[in-house]
Write an enzyme that holds these catalytic residues in place. Structure first.
Site, short mmCIF file in Angstrom:
data_model
loop_
_atom_site.label_atom_id
_atom_site.label_comp_id
_atom_site.label_asym_id
_atom_site.label_seq_id
_atom_site.Cartn_x
_atom_site.Cartn_y
_atom_site.Cartn_z
N HIS A 84 47.70 42.52 11.42
CA HIS A 84 47.85 41.64 10.25
C HIS A 84 49.33 41.54 9.89
CE1 HIS A 84 43.49 42.39 9.79
NE2 HIS A 84 43.48 41.23 9.16
N GLU A 86 51.12 41.71 7.16
CA GLU A 86 51.76 42.70 6.29
C GLU A 86 52.04 43.99 7.05
OE1 GLU A 86 48.83 41.10 6.04
OE2 GLU A 86 48.07 41.23 3.99
N ARG A 90 55.76 45.45 7.93
CA ARG A 90 56.11 46.79 7.48
C ARG A 90 56.63 47.65 8.63
NH1 ARG A 90 53.54 51.47 7.92
NH2 ARG A 90 54.08 53.17 6.49
N ARG A 91 55.96 47.58 9.78
CA ARG A 91 56.40 48.37 10.93
C ARG A 91 57.75 47.88 11.45
NH1 ARG A 91 51.78 50.94 14.71
NH2 ARG A 91 50.49 51.83 13.06
N CYS A 156 43.82 40.55 2.05
CA CYS A 156 42.42 40.91 1.82
C CYS A 156 42.38 42.24 1.06
CB CYS A 156 41.69 41.07 3.14
SG CYS A 156 41.66 39.60 4.16
N LYS A 322 52.93 64.69 11.60
CA LYS A 322 52.91 63.91 10.36
C LYS A 322 52.50 64.78 9.18
CE LYS A 322 51.45 59.29 8.90
NZ LYS A 322 50.67 58.08 9.30
#
Length: 358
Positions: A84, A86, A90-91, A156, A322
């Protein structure tokens, strides 16, 4: 529509138009590859930086409407699961940040940005070593620089939810989508999900700010609840106008990903790999997008000392690394135990269980 940090009152009235024109003008300048053809449409998202003098610059951009079905998810981090607009933007922004930090730290062992090299202006970087975190090697935007996001339609999810039916009725919380990796049959009384672009800025404000306010007193530094300013932008060109009828909407299958530091890929949204990947060569490293987890991880690791990978425990996974970011991990746990977020669907755990290799 876009969201921004504060701007002066003299510019606030045409700020939406100004940002929109900047983004769309840049999009038009990009090659035809990956753009909608014929009746196809897509979604466009972009991040911009403004200088202390309010000069605007597009630094990251993404298009797309697709994501992989659950059966196509991979466990080795070599495909982009969600294409998508967005997410792609962002990435692309994250890679922009990484490249800026590489430049500031003088890193000489960093992977290139999508196979391209890009020279940065030494005297005009918007970033600096954060004076409050000198011992942690963290960077922040310089004073009076601001980050802005533009999106051609409301996303969405919660940005499209509205109380439109009687609380006694039950409505499906989203349409069935075979391309959704986390497709759900959840239902919630009184809530419906509008088609994207039918929402309004009030819903976006709730999704991105108001529901996070209860967390203000729980989050610890460096995390805090920011209050963005929202502005309506002019109606975008036909490439980004969804039809009121789903039957008349043909969405483009490609995602363009671009940033100012040399990244320019086109991803096939239904495979998560670079455009042009053949079925026979689908597993070659050359088909991997610069935005897949594996490639982003390579750049992230390059920001540390040269012997960083060698100092990590044998067999450590992407997920374990992470989780080792204690501040982030704590903030994530705070979010996920709150009512507004504890029903979020999570990706399968094995999708982030791939080992980090030298």
């Amino acid at each position: 529509m876009f969201m921004a940090s504060s701007v002066s009152s003299s510019e606030e009235s045409n700020w939406g138009k100004r940002v929109s024109e900047k983004v769309l003008s840049f999009y038009t300048s990009l090659p035809k590859k990956g753009k909608p053809q014929g009746r196809e449409v897509t979604v466009l998202a972009s991040f911009l930086l403004s200088s202390p003098s309010n000069d605007l610059k597009v630094v990251a951009m993404g298009t797309g409407t697709k994501c992989l079905g659950r059966s196509l998810l991979r466990t080795c981090g070599d495909v982009v699961h969600d294409s998508h607009a967005e997410v792609i933007a962002r990435r692309a922004l994250i890679r922009f940040f990484y490249t800026q930090i590489q430049h500031l730290t003088g890193s000489k062992h960093a992977p290139s940005n999508g196979g391209k090299r890009f020279k940065l202006d030494d005297g005009n970087s918007p970033f600096e070593l954060d004076p409050g975190c000198l011992n942690k090697g963290k960077y922040s935007l310089k004073k009076d620089w601001k980050l802005h996001m533009y999106i051609s339609q409301l996303p969405c999810g919660d940005a499209s939810l509205s109380w439109q039916v009687s609380p006694l009725e039950t409505a499906v919380l989203g349409e069935s989508d075979s391309t959704s990796p986390l497709g759900n049959g959840l239902k919630q009384k009184g809530m419906v999900q509008r088609k994207p672009s039918r929402g309004d800025t009030t819903l976006l404000k709730r999704a991105l700010y108001e529901r996070m306010l209860p967390l203000s007193n729980e989050l610890t530094s460096p995390f805090l609840v920011n209050q963005p300013i929202f502005h309506a932008a002019p109606v975008p060109p036909k490439d980004f106008q969804q039809s009121e009828s789903a039957a008349n909407t043909l969405t483009c299958g490609y995602s363009i990903c671009w940033n100012e530091c040399g990244l320019h890929d086109v991803i096939m949204g239904t495979t998560g790999r670079k455009q042009g990947t053949s079925a026979k060569g689908a597993l070659y490293p050359s088909t991997q997008s610069s935005l897949c987890k594996k490639r982003l991880l390579e750049v992230f690791l390059s920001l540390g000392p040269e012997n960083l990978i060698g100092s990590l425990p044998n067999g450590i996974t992407y997920r374990e690394l992470k989780d080792g970011a204690e501040e982030y991990h704590l903030a994530s746990k705070i979010f996920k135990r709150k009512a507004s977020f504890n029903k979020w669907f999570l990706k399968p755990l094995d999708c982030e269980a791939f080992p980090i290799s030298e």
